[in-house]
Design a protein around this motif. Structure first.
Motif, short mmCIF file in Angstrom:
data_model
loop_
_atom_site.label_atom_id
_atom_site.label_comp_id
_atom_site.label_asym_id
_atom_site.label_seq_id
_atom_site.Cartn_x
_atom_site.Cartn_y
_atom_site.Cartn_z
N ASN A 54 22.22 6.53 -12.37
CA ASN A 54 21.54 5.92 -13.52
C ASN A 54 22.49 5.61 -14.67
O ASN A 54 22.29 4.63 -15.38
N GLN A 55 23.53 6.43 -14.86
CA GLN A 55 24.48 6.16 -15.94
C GLN A 55 25.10 4.78 -15.78
O GLN A 55 25.31 4.06 -16.75
N HIS A 58 22.54 1.97 -16.78
CA HIS A 58 22.39 1.80 -18.23
C HIS A 58 23.64 1.20 -18.87
O HIS A 58 23.54 0.38 -19.79
N THR A 73 14.83 2.32 -12.11
CA THR A 73 15.39 3.66 -11.92
C THR A 73 14.24 4.64 -11.71
O THR A 73 13.08 4.30 -11.90
N GLU A 75 13.51 6.85 -13.61
CA GLU A 75 12.96 7.15 -14.93
C GLU A 75 11.68 6.35 -15.20
O GLU A 75 10.93 6.68 -16.11
N ASN A 76 11.46 5.28 -14.42
CA ASN A 76 10.31 4.40 -14.62
C ASN A 76 9.15 4.84 -13.73
O ASN A 76 9.36 5.37 -12.64
N THR A 77 7.92 4.54 -14.17
CA THR A 77 6.75 4.82 -13.35
C THR A 77 6.67 3.80 -12.21
O THR A 77 7.29 2.73 -12.27
N GLN A 99 18.60 1.23 -9.03
CA GLN A 99 19.12 2.50 -8.53
C GLN A 99 18.63 2.61 -7.09
O GLN A 99 17.43 2.54 -6.83
#
Length: 189
Positions: A54-55, A58, A73, A75-77, A99
């Motif tokens: 993920n780094q 971004h 990613t 981090e998303n729903t 990702q």
């Protein structure tokens, strides 16, 4: 520091991407190459860029100032990811930063004929699955697959390992077809 080899390996792979922290780039090599490709040879084309970390997603997102893009990613729903995929397929933006662990199965990204591997996934199955996301079986257009690799590092190992397994699997399938053909000749129905 750590005594655990897998952790060191992943740290080194992240460093090949130029980042150990999204706010503190180590070197811009891969990002510069992505920007060059998107501003020249791939200008205006739909492109999927695959990441292991993920780094990296971004950091590249922050660098794509004038290039429209979406992000997938963990981090998303799931609902958000479905919306991003639908928008990409409708060409609402040019580049999809994905990702690989999140987007390697079940997503249709076939609006793009180009995939760039910022960091290749580990293993042949993940690699094949990510490549298949841009395939549309109703079209016979060629696909462009680009691996960004830092020579002499774990990047080479990851790409070579996945491609070696894919080639061995293809060889096994071809050999099986030969044996089946031989069997049918020797034992007709």
């Amino acid at each position: 520091e750590t005594k655990y080899a897998p952790t060191r390996y992943h740290w080194l792979r992240r460093l090949c991407g130029g980042h150990d922290d999204p706010k503190r780039p180590v070197w811009p090599g891969k990002i510069n190459e992505v920007l060059y490709l998107l501003e020249t040879e791939l200008k205006g084309e739909s492109v999927v860029i695959w990441f292991s970390y993920n780094q990296e997603v971004h950091a590249v997102s922050q660098s794509l100032r004038n290039i429209t893009h979406g992000i997938l990613t963990g981090e998303n729903t799931q609902e958000f990811r479905a919306g991003v995929v639908a928008d990409f397929q409708r060409k609402k933006f040019q580049v999809l930063l994905a990702q690989q662990a999140v987007a390697q199965t079940g997503m249709n990204l076939s609006v793009s004929d180009t995939a760039i591997y910022y960091s290749t996934p580990l293993g042949a199955v993940a690699r094949i699955q990510t490549e298949d996301r841009i395939v549309d079986i109703s079209r016979r257009s060629p696909h462009l697959i680009i691996d960004l690799v830092v020579p002499g590092t774990g990047d080479e190992d990851a790409v070579d390992g996945a491609q070696g397994k894919i080639k061995r699997g293809q060889w096994t399938l071809e050999r099986a077809k030969e044996l089946i053909a031989l069997w049918k000749i020797q034992y007709p129905e």
